[in-house]
Design a protein around this motif. Structure first.
Motif, PDB file in Angstrom:
ATOM      1  N   ILE A 302       1.093 -27.146  -3.867  1.00  0.00           N
ATOM      2  CA  ILE A 302       0.491 -26.536  -5.038  1.00  0.00           C
ATOM      3  C   ILE A 302      -0.932 -26.132  -4.661  1.00  0.00           C
ATOM      4  O   ILE A 302      -1.691 -26.912  -4.101  1.00  0.00           O
ATOM      5  CB  ILE A 302       0.517 -27.482  -6.248  1.00  0.00           C
ATOM      6  N   TYR A 303      -1.288 -24.874  -4.907  1.00  0.00           N
ATOM      7  CA  TYR A 303      -2.550 -24.309  -4.471  1.00  0.00           C
ATOM      8  C   TYR A 303      -3.373 -23.836  -5.668  1.00  0.00           C
ATOM      9  O   TYR A 303      -2.818 -23.300  -6.640  1.00  0.00           O
ATOM     10  CB  TYR A 303      -2.310 -23.116  -3.540  1.00  0.00           C
ATOM     11  N   GLN A 304      -4.683 -24.030  -5.576  1.00  0.00           N
ATOM     12  CA  GLN A 304      -5.625 -23.437  -6.518  1.00  0.00           C
ATOM     13  C   GLN A 304      -6.147 -22.142  -5.909  1.00  0.00           C
ATOM     14  O   GLN A 304      -6.594 -22.123  -4.761  1.00  0.00           O
ATOM     15  CB  GLN A 304      -6.784 -24.390  -6.807  1.00  0.00           C
ATOM     16  N   VAL A 305      -6.097 -21.067  -6.668  1.00  0.00           N
ATOM     17  CA  VAL A 305      -6.521 -19.751  -6.211  1.00  0.00           C
ATOM     18  C   VAL A 305      -7.834 -19.393  -6.911  1.00  0.00           C
ATOM     19  O   VAL A 305      -7.944 -19.519  -8.127  1.00  0.00           O
ATOM     20  CB  VAL A 305      -5.449 -18.686  -6.510  1.00  0.00           C
ATOM     21  N   PHE A 306      -8.830 -18.944  -6.124  1.00  0.00           N
ATOM     22  CA  PHE A 306     -10.136 -18.571  -6.671  1.00  0.00           C
ATOM     23  C   PHE A 306     -10.415 -17.110  -6.333  1.00  0.00           C
ATOM     24  O   PHE A 306     -10.205 -16.680  -5.191  1.00  0.00           O
ATOM     25  CB  PHE A 306     -11.236 -19.453  -6.091  1.00  0.00           C
ATOM     26  N   VAL A 307     -10.898 -16.359  -7.323  1.00  0.00           N
ATOM     27  CA  VAL A 307     -11.283 -14.959  -7.132  1.00  0.00           C
ATOM     28  C   VAL A 307     -12.737 -14.825  -7.583  1.00  0.00           C
ATOM     29  O   VAL A 307     -13.054 -15.060  -8.750  1.00  0.00           O
ATOM     30  CB  VAL A 307     -10.387 -13.999  -7.930  1.00  0.00           C
ATOM     31  N   ARG A 308     -13.616 -14.454  -6.641  1.00  0.00           N
ATOM     32  CA  ARG A 308     -15.059 -14.403  -6.924  1.00  0.00           C
ATOM     33  C   ARG A 308     -15.565 -12.963  -6.839  1.00  0.00           C
ATOM     34  O   ARG A 308     -15.251 -12.227  -5.903  1.00  0.00           O
ATOM     35  CB  ARG A 308     -15.811 -15.276  -5.914  1.00  0.00           C
ATOM     36  N   ASP A 309     -16.366 -12.581  -7.838  1.00  0.00           N
ATOM     37  CA  ASP A 309     -17.006 -11.266  -7.821  1.00  0.00           C
ATOM     38  C   ASP A 309     -18.187 -11.302  -6.854  1.00  0.00           C
ATOM     39  O   ASP A 309     -19.055 -12.162  -6.948  1.00  0.00           O
ATOM     40  CB  ASP A 309     -17.486 -10.887  -9.226  1.00  0.00           C
ATOM     41  N   GLY A 318      -6.634 -19.620 -10.652  1.00  0.00           N
ATOM     42  CA  GLY A 318      -5.245 -19.766 -11.074  1.00  0.00           C
ATOM     43  C   GLY A 318      -4.541 -20.751 -10.160  1.00  0.00           C
ATOM     44  O   GLY A 318      -5.157 -21.379  -9.293  1.00  0.00           O
ATOM     45  N   GLU A 319      -3.250 -20.885 -10.361  1.00  0.00           N
ATOM     46  CA  GLU A 319      -2.469 -21.874  -9.617  1.00  0.00           C
ATOM     47  C   GLU A 319      -1.235 -21.210  -9.040  1.00  0.00           C
ATOM     48  O   GLU A 319      -0.609 -20.363  -9.683  1.00  0.00           O
ATOM     49  CB  GLU A 319      -2.083 -23.016 -10.552  1.00  0.00           C
ATOM     50  N   ALA A 320      -0.900 -21.582  -7.803  1.00  0.00           N
ATOM     51  CA  ALA A 320       0.295 -21.064  -7.138  1.00  0.00           C
ATOM     52  C   ALA A 320       1.101 -22.223  -6.582  1.00  0.00           C
ATOM     53  O   ALA A 320       0.541 -23.215  -6.092  1.00  0.00           O
ATOM     54  CB  ALA A 320      -0.093 -20.093  -6.027  1.00  0.00           C
ATOM     55  N   LEU A 321       2.423 -22.104  -6.657  1.00  0.00           N
ATOM     56  CA  LEU A 321       3.322 -23.160  -6.222  1.00  0.00           C
ATOM     57  C   LEU A 321       4.233 -22.617  -5.129  1.00  0.00           C
ATOM     58  O   LEU A 321       4.903 -21.605  -5.309  1.00  0.00           O
ATOM     59  CB  LEU A 321       4.151 -23.653  -7.402  1.00  0.00           C
ATOM     60  N   LEU A 322       4.234 -23.287  -3.964  1.00  0.00           N
ATOM     61  CA  LEU A 322       5.092 -22.922  -2.844  1.00  0.00           C
ATOM     62  C   LEU A 322       6.073 -24.070  -2.595  1.00  0.00           C
ATOM     63  O   LEU A 322       5.659 -25.206  -2.383  1.00  0.00           O
ATOM     64  CB  LEU A 322       4.264 -22.666  -1.584  1.00  0.00           C
ATOM     65  N   LEU A 323       7.382 -23.763  -2.630  1.00  0.00           N
ATOM     66  CA  LEU A 323       8.419 -24.797  -2.523  1.00  0.00           C
ATOM     67  C   LEU A 323       9.251 -24.612  -1.263  1.00  0.00           C
ATOM     68  O   LEU A 323       9.359 -23.515  -0.714  1.00  0.00           O
ATOM     69  CB  LEU A 323       9.338 -24.754  -3.754  1.00  0.00           C
ATOM     70  N   ASN A 324       9.864 -25.700  -0.848  1.00  0.00           N
ATOM     71  CA  ASN A 324      10.872 -25.689   0.201  1.00  0.00           C
ATOM     72  C   ASN A 324      11.710 -26.953   0.039  1.00  0.00           C
ATOM     73  O   ASN A 324      11.309 -27.891  -0.660  1.00  0.00           O
ATOM     74  CB  ASN A 324      10.230 -25.649   1.582  1.00  0.00           C
ATOM     75  N   TYR A 325      12.872 -26.982   0.653  1.00  0.00           N
ATOM     76  CA  TYR A 325      13.761 -28.126   0.478  1.00  0.00           C
ATOM     77  C   TYR A 325      13.843 -28.938   1.769  1.00  0.00           C
ATOM     78  O   TYR A 325      13.719 -28.393   2.868  1.00  0.00           O
ATOM     79  CB  TYR A 325      15.169 -27.652   0.087  1.00  0.00           C
ATOM     80  N   PRO A 326      14.042 -30.277   1.669  1.00  0.00           N
ATOM     81  CA  PRO A 326      14.207 -31.087   2.880  1.00  0.00           C
ATOM     82  C   PRO A 326      15.570 -30.826   3.509  1.00  0.00           C
ATOM     83  O   PRO A 326      16.581 -30.673   2.813  1.00  0.00           O
ATOM     84  CB  PRO A 326      14.076 -32.520   2.367  1.00  0.00           C
TER      85      PRO A 326
END
Length: 406
Positions: A302-309, A318-326
């Motif tokens: 789970i990642y926090q995304v930052f956008v700066r001017d 915002g938040e991004a979720l990257l998944l994978n299975y074992p």
């Protein structure tokens, strides 16, 4: 022939964009052309390429004298730089004479070559028919004259002559004062719904802004073009300077969507789509920022995304979720990998998983926060491959299989 030496230390080197590899970091006997060099480390990782150009033009541009055609008399070009051979058509043909005569108006491409075959860059020579041209000139507007004067070269001598030929020479000495120097940018950002404080700097005797204000700084709340005049008093002499600048609008980004490509071990992608008036940079930790909105080679999580001017008008996140299975689990009661579940899926509310045996029999249906212990109706199932079917919140479907090892 030329050579290229790659100075970066590596296990292997390529001079043809990775088509072939060698352990030698030097390539010699190379003809002129463009070479794409890469390096490879012990793990097989390959660098980006660098483009290297080899050229055979080592001589300086040739000097020349030209005569334009006039009144029926042909023109000529004389190359004054000594050389073994000369070309007047860009190297298509060569001659030992440095002179080309009987020329009409037009463009000619001169080039020279020495005894080793090294050549110079091309130089364009333009011949014009003087009967069809206009004279060139430099213009100095009428006024009090111009002189290169300074405080170290400040004397001017004036000779005054009467009508009967008598004269007198007078010496005039000047003291020069610098105009005020204004250290301001050409443009400034104005954050949306805020104001901008613009400074002209301290130390001047007076200020006048295009808004009518007379302080050393002003507060601006609208975009547009502005100016400021600063003055310095030197007794009865007043020196001034003017600075023109503009105000442009910027704002904090609005994250319209965060796109992800996941379901891999370490090649996942996050791409951030934004709207707004600013110039934005992107980060996954709020510390290190990049201009690209795309992040690659990410592991699941789970990642926090930052956008700066870049103009300082705020940070959106915002938040991004990257998944994978074992790929396997071992339900042997040792507390390690005893259940099978998709890590981080608990952060996705609508997430359905179905598990099947190799005959297609449904063994388990579970939500994002659940896991499977390798049993069916309380009975332990044997070591084997099992299949899953995942339906995600956005409707995306993932299929695959994993092994249970007892």
């Amino acid at each position: 022939m030329g050579s290229i030496t790659i100075t970066s230390t590596a296990i292997e080197y390529s001079f043809d964009d990775g088509v072939t590899w060698t352990t030698n970091n030097v390539a010699s006997g190379l003809p002129s052309g463009t070479y794409l060099i890469r390096t490879k480390d012990a793990q097989g990782c390959v660098s980006n390429f660098n483009s290297v150009s080899l050229t055979s033009e080592f001589l300086s541009e040739p000097l020349y004298i030209k005569d334009n055609p006039f009144c029926g008399t042909p023109g000529s070009i004389i190359i004054t730089t000594p050389a073994a051979e000369y070309s007047f058509d860009g190297g298509t043909t060569w001659q030992t004479s440095n002179t080309l005569v009987n020329l009409t108006d037009g463009s000619y491409l001169i080039k020279i070559k020495d005894t080793q075959g090294c050549t110079s860059p091309n130089v364009y020579v333009y011949l014009t028919n003087l009967e069809e041209s206009y004279p060139e000139y430099d213009l100095v507007d009428a006024g009090c004259g111009t002189c290169n004067l300074s405080n170290t070269n400040n004397k001017v001598y004036v000779r005054v002559t009467s009508t009967d030929g008598c004269y007198e020479v007078a010496e005039l000495s000047f003291t020069f004062l610098d105009s005020p120097r204004i250290y301001m940018d050409d443009s400034y950002p104005l954050c949306e719904f805020r104001t901008a404080l613009i400074e002209a700097g301290h130390g001047y005797d007076s200020y006048l802004w295009s808004t009518g204000q007379t302080n050393h700084s002003i507060t601006i709340g609208a975009t547009g073009n502005y100016w400021v005049i600063v003055r310095e008093n030197h007794g009865t002499l007043v020196c001034d300077s003017r600075k023109d600048f503009s105000i442009f609008l910027s704002n904090r980004a609005t994250i319209t969507s965060i796109e992800t490509l996941d379901w891999t071990a370490n090649e996942n992608v996050i791409e951030v789509l934004v709207s707004g008036l600013g110039i934005y940079e992107y980060s996954l930790d709020g510390v290190v920022y990049q201009d690209s909105r795309r992040f690659e080679n990410l592991v699941p999580g789970i990642y926090q995304v930052f956008v700066r001017d870049k103009n300082g008008c705020g940070i959106a996140n915002g938040e991004a979720l990257l998944l994978n299975y074992p790929k396997f689990f071992t339900p042997n009661g040792d507390g390690i990998n005893d259940t099978w579940y998709i890590k981080f899926s608990q952060f996705e509310e609508k997430f359905d998983v179905k598990i099947f045996d190799r005959q297609g029999k449904l063994l388990k249906a579970m939500k994002s926060s659940e896991s499977w212990d390798g049993t069916y109706n309380g009975r332990m199932l044997p070591s084997d491959d099992y299949w899953f079917y995942v339906t995600r919140e956005d409707g995306e479907i993932h299929k695959g299989h994993f092994a249970m090892l007892r």
